[in-house]
Motif scaffolding. Sequence first.
Motif, PDB file in Angstrom:
ATOM      1  N   THR A 221      14.533  13.875  -3.568  1.00 13.89           N
ATOM      2  CA  THR A 221      14.042  12.818  -2.685  1.00 13.89           C
ATOM      3  C   THR A 221      13.229  13.461  -1.572  1.00 13.89           C
ATOM      4  O   THR A 221      13.316  14.668  -1.331  1.00 13.89           O
ATOM      5  CB  THR A 221      15.204  11.994  -2.087  1.00 13.89           C
TER       6      THR A 221
ATOM      7  N   SER B 221      12.066  13.145   2.551  1.00 14.52           N
ATOM      8  CA  SER B 221      12.341  12.533   3.854  1.00 14.52           C
ATOM      9  C   SER B 221      11.051  11.996   4.470  1.00 14.52           C
ATOM     10  O   SER B 221       9.949  12.297   4.005  1.00 14.52           O
ATOM     11  CB  SER B 221      12.982  13.557   4.797  1.00 14.52           C
TER      12      SER B 221
ATOM     13  N   GLN C  74      10.251  16.530   4.069  1.00 12.34           N
ATOM     14  CA  GLN C  74      11.173  17.554   3.598  1.00 12.34           C
ATOM     15  C   GLN C  74      11.790  17.135   2.258  1.00 12.34           C
ATOM     16  O   GLN C  74      12.387  16.071   2.141  1.00 12.34           O
ATOM     17  CB  GLN C  74      12.298  17.782   4.623  1.00 12.34           C
TER      18      GLN C  74
ATOM     19  N   HIS D  18      14.495  17.175  -0.688  1.00 12.89           N
ATOM     20  CA  HIS D  18      15.938  17.366  -0.802  1.00 12.89           C
ATOM     21  C   HIS D  18      16.306  17.257  -2.274  1.00 12.89           C
ATOM     22  O   HIS D  18      16.052  16.244  -2.913  1.00 12.89           O
ATOM     23  CB  HIS D  18      16.680  16.303   0.020  1.00 12.89           C
TER      24      HIS D  18
ATOM     25  N   LYS E  32      22.267  12.766   2.581  1.00 11.15           N
ATOM     26  CA  LYS E  32      20.845  13.033   2.816  1.00 11.15           C
ATOM     27  C   LYS E  32      19.975  12.282   1.810  1.00 11.15           C
ATOM     28  O   LYS E  32      18.914  11.755   2.159  1.00 11.15           O
ATOM     29  CB  LYS E  32      20.564  14.544   2.745  1.00 11.15           C
ATOM     30  N   THR E  33      20.420  12.206   0.563  1.00  9.03           N
ATOM     31  CA  THR E  33      19.670  11.463  -0.455  1.00  9.03           C
ATOM     32  C   THR E  33      19.522  10.002  -0.034  1.00  9.03           C
ATOM     33  O   THR E  33      18.431   9.442  -0.070  1.00  9.03           O
ATOM     34  CB  THR E  33      20.384  11.556  -1.818  1.00  9.03           C
TER      35      THR E  33
ATOM     36  N   GLN F 124      19.758   8.749   2.965  1.00  6.56           N
ATOM     37  CA  GLN F 124      18.906   8.689   4.155  1.00  6.56           C
ATOM     38  C   GLN F 124      17.430   8.769   3.762  1.00  6.56           C
ATOM     39  O   GLN F 124      16.610   7.982   4.239  1.00  6.56           O
ATOM     40  CB  GLN F 124      19.261   9.827   5.116  1.00  6.56           C
ATOM     41  N   ASN F 125      17.091   9.709   2.877  1.00  2.69           N
ATOM     42  CA  ASN F 125      15.708   9.854   2.436  1.00  2.69           C
ATOM     43  C   ASN F 125      15.217   8.600   1.721  1.00  2.69           C
ATOM     44  O   ASN F 125      14.075   8.169   1.921  1.00  2.69           O
ATOM     45  CB  ASN F 125      15.552  11.061   1.509  1.00  2.69           C
TER      46      ASN F 125
ATOM     47  N   GLU G  65      14.289   6.051   4.142  1.00  2.00           N
ATOM     48  CA  GLU G  65      13.057   6.387   4.856  1.00  2.00           C
ATOM     49  C   GLU G  65      11.812   6.217   3.998  1.00  2.00           C
ATOM     50  O   GLU G  65      10.801   5.682   4.463  1.00  2.00           O
ATOM     51  CB  GLU G  65      13.117   7.827   5.380  1.00  2.00           C
ATOM     52  N   THR G  66      11.848   6.724   2.742  1.00  2.00           N
ATOM     53  CA  THR G  66      10.615   6.738   1.939  1.00  2.00           C
ATOM     54  C   THR G  66      10.751   6.080   0.565  1.00  2.00           C
ATOM     55  O   THR G  66       9.765   5.629   0.008  1.00  2.00           O
ATOM     56  CB  THR G  66      10.125   8.190   1.692  1.00  2.00           C
TER      57      THR G  66
END
Length: 111
Positions: free
Chosen positions: A32, A34, A38, A40, A65-66, A68-69, A72-73
């Motif tokens: 993924t 961010s 970035q 991930h 984090k996945t 969250q990304n 975001e995108t």
Amino acid sequence: MACNYCGGNGNAILTPEIKEVIAQSAFVPIATLSGDGQLHLIVAGQVKEVKDDNTLVFGVYKMVKTRQNLAETGIMQVAVVSGKKGYRLVGKGRAEGEEVIFTVEKADSLL
């Protein structure tokens, strides 16, 4: 090498051959991106479900984090490999409850 029968024109992207490779993949790398660019990369277990000809479902174990990304995108890539066949699947992902839903927009042959 490009996959001749894959593409984002509304047709089925996940062909029977690709679905077979998905079913045989013991581990599935998920990448993924961010909001600040970035990358991930994680390795998930098997795909939980193939919903239709363009959608994969993954069960969520942490994936902080996945998730969250994806919020975001939404940018997501998955690699599936079995024996001498493999595919890079590109598309959009979203987290819904305890699942990550991945809509495949393009598939490229890896091997």
